[in-house]
Design an enzyme around this catalytic site. Structure first.
Site, PDB file in Angstrom:
ATOM      1  N   LYS A   1       0.853  -1.180   0.000  1.00 16.37           N
ATOM      2  CA  LYS A   1       0.000   0.000   0.000  1.00 16.37           C
ATOM      3  C   LYS A   1       0.891   1.232   0.000  1.00 16.37           C
ATOM      4  O   LYS A   1       1.943   1.235   0.648  1.00 16.37           O
ATOM      5  CB  LYS A   1      -0.922   0.011   1.226  1.00 16.37           C
ATOM      6  CG  LYS A   1      -2.086   0.999   1.125  1.00 16.37           C
ATOM      7  CD  LYS A   1      -3.086   0.778   2.245  1.00 16.37           C
ATOM      8  CE  LYS A   1      -4.315   1.661   2.065  1.00 16.37           C
ATOM      9  NZ  LYS A   1      -5.316   1.438   3.122  1.00 16.37           N
TER      10      LYS A   1
ATOM     11  N   ASP B   1     -11.900   2.673  -2.054  1.00 19.93           N
ATOM     12  CA  ASP B   1     -12.677   1.434  -2.116  1.00 19.93           C
ATOM     13  C   ASP B   1     -14.130   1.650  -2.522  1.00 19.93           C
ATOM     14  O   ASP B   1     -15.053   1.133  -1.897  1.00 19.93           O
ATOM     15  CB  ASP B   1     -12.613   0.686  -0.782  1.00 19.93           C
ATOM     16  CG  ASP B   1     -11.267  -0.001  -0.584  1.00 19.93           C
ATOM     17  OD1 ASP B   1     -10.761  -0.572  -1.550  1.00 19.93           O
ATOM     18  OD2 ASP B   1     -10.728   0.045   0.538  1.00 19.93           O
TER      19      ASP B   1
END
Length: 395
Positions: A202, A273
């Protein structure tokens, strides 16, 4: 091509249905840079409701499916800490999966825990680090249990939120700790079979804006150094800088690896997301997998959570769009374009690739959905609204 599309598994993430809350009997909300926005009514409150919602969504999702669980979705009468989870805590999920004919994937939950506030697998506190190593070990054992119970490979994704809000002075020690922890997890479970392990990177997280231990370079280095048939790279569409795209990374990763775990999401400027859309990047990813001949070597999973809309509808929309992009990619004239490219006919390659973009794909998609009795067009929407009225709004 429809048969290939239909037989390509997509792993449906369970955490869309309850906003990543899980079923541990504990207090506290999400941590680790994870947030859900919105308070739409009807979130699942227990395993039975969550499974019922998943079943409703599955009625409108064509193709082979798996269900993806986090460790925090265990079922136990009393609190079970992360370093104590066992296969027995997921027996109901296995029974349900076998009844529905789906496989199960798994994720250690390295967030939303008192011992995850500062760091997990990269922690300088040996007691904390060992706690999370044990969690990883037990997660791989549960993955093997899923494989032996369902007969389908269990894909486990390893992601930690470890990082720093400000710029650290020492950026290598946490990474050496993370490497050590992964090594210990895999060494302790080297007898495990039927499990594939994705290592996920990430670029940043909320509260870890300046540094992440598990960066892309670290995770790729670990996977390549491991040189293992079960340790693979996870590419999450939201885990990179906004100017980077996963579709451009696949060819480079596949030059050195036989498999990839793909997390399909929709970042809006960052790892937000959003529900998967039938957008340019989702189509480009599936185009690339088909052109590389790697569709069947890629473990595809969705990863989004939206609490601002009907959660069942979010599943259906995101999963259908993922499947739609796969089918669209399979229909492209790959062999023709490759031949034009090999012959040096760049003009022809461009002409063919652009002509394909205007092909009447929706007719094929409608046929595919009708053939599988999964609802053509928006036929599914009224049924989901009815489910909302009869079930979700009564919770």
């Amino acid at each position: 091509m429809i048969e290939i599309c239909d037989s390509t598994p997509i792993s449906m993430h369970c955490w869309q249905g309850d906003d990543v809350a899980g079923f541990e009997k504990k207090e506290g909300g999400l941590t680790g840079g994870i947030q859900t926005t919105g308070n739409y009514p009807g979130a699942a409150r227990n395993p039975e409701e969550l499974r019922a919602d998943i079943e409703k969504a599955m009625e409108f999702i064509p193709g082979e499916l798996k269900v993806n669980l986090h460790a925090s979705y265990l079922e136990a009468d009393t609190f079970v800490d992360r370093n104590e989870i066992e296969p027995k805590h997921f027996e109901n999920w296995v029974k349900w999966a076998n009844e529905k004919g789906v496989g199960l994937d798994f994720n250690p939950t390295y967030f939303s825990h008192p011992k995850s506030e500062k760091a997990t697998l990269s922690s300088s506190d040996e007691n904390i680090r060992k706690f999370w190593v044990e969690h990883g070990i037990r997660s791989r054992r549960i993955g093997e249990y899923f494989y032996k119970s369902t007969g389908k490979v269990c894909v486990i994704n390893h992601w930690t939120p470890d990082g720093d809000k400000e710029f650290p002075i020492d950026t290598i020690t946490p990474r050496l700790q993370l490497k050590k922890s992964y090594d210990e997890v895999f060494e302790a479970t080297k007898d495990v079979v039927g499990v594939m392990d994705g290592i996920e990177s990430k670029v940043f997280g909320i509260g870890a804006e300046s540094f992440t231990a598990g960066s892309h370079e670290f995770c790729m280095g670990y996977v390549m150094k491991a040189n293992s048939d079960h340790i693979i790279m996870t590419l999450d569409t939201g885990h990179y800088h906004p100017t980077e795209v996963v579709s451009a990374k696949l060819g480079a990763v596949y030059a050195f690896s036989d498999h990839v775990l793909l997390h399909v999401s929709r970042p809006v400027r960052w790892d937000s997301d959003h529900v998967v859309a039938y957008d340019d990047e989702t189509k480009a990813i599936m185009d690339e997998l088909v052109r590389l001949g790697k569709l069947q070597d890629t473990y595809i999973a969705t990863d989004f959570f939206d609490a601002s809309i009907n959660r069942v509808a979010a599943w259906v929309i995101g999963m259908r769009n993922t499947r739609k992009a796969i089918l669209n990619a399979l229909l492209q004239p790959v062999d023709m374009m490759k031949k034009l490219e090999a012959d040096g006919d760049v003009s022809g390659r461009l002409a063919v690739s652009q002509e394909f973009k205007a092909s009447p794909f929706s007719l094929v998609w409608d046929y595919y959905c009708a053939k599988n009795n999964k609802g053509v067009g928006l036929e599914w929407l009224d049924k989901v609204r009815e489910y909302e009225k009869d079930v979700l709004l009564k919770r």
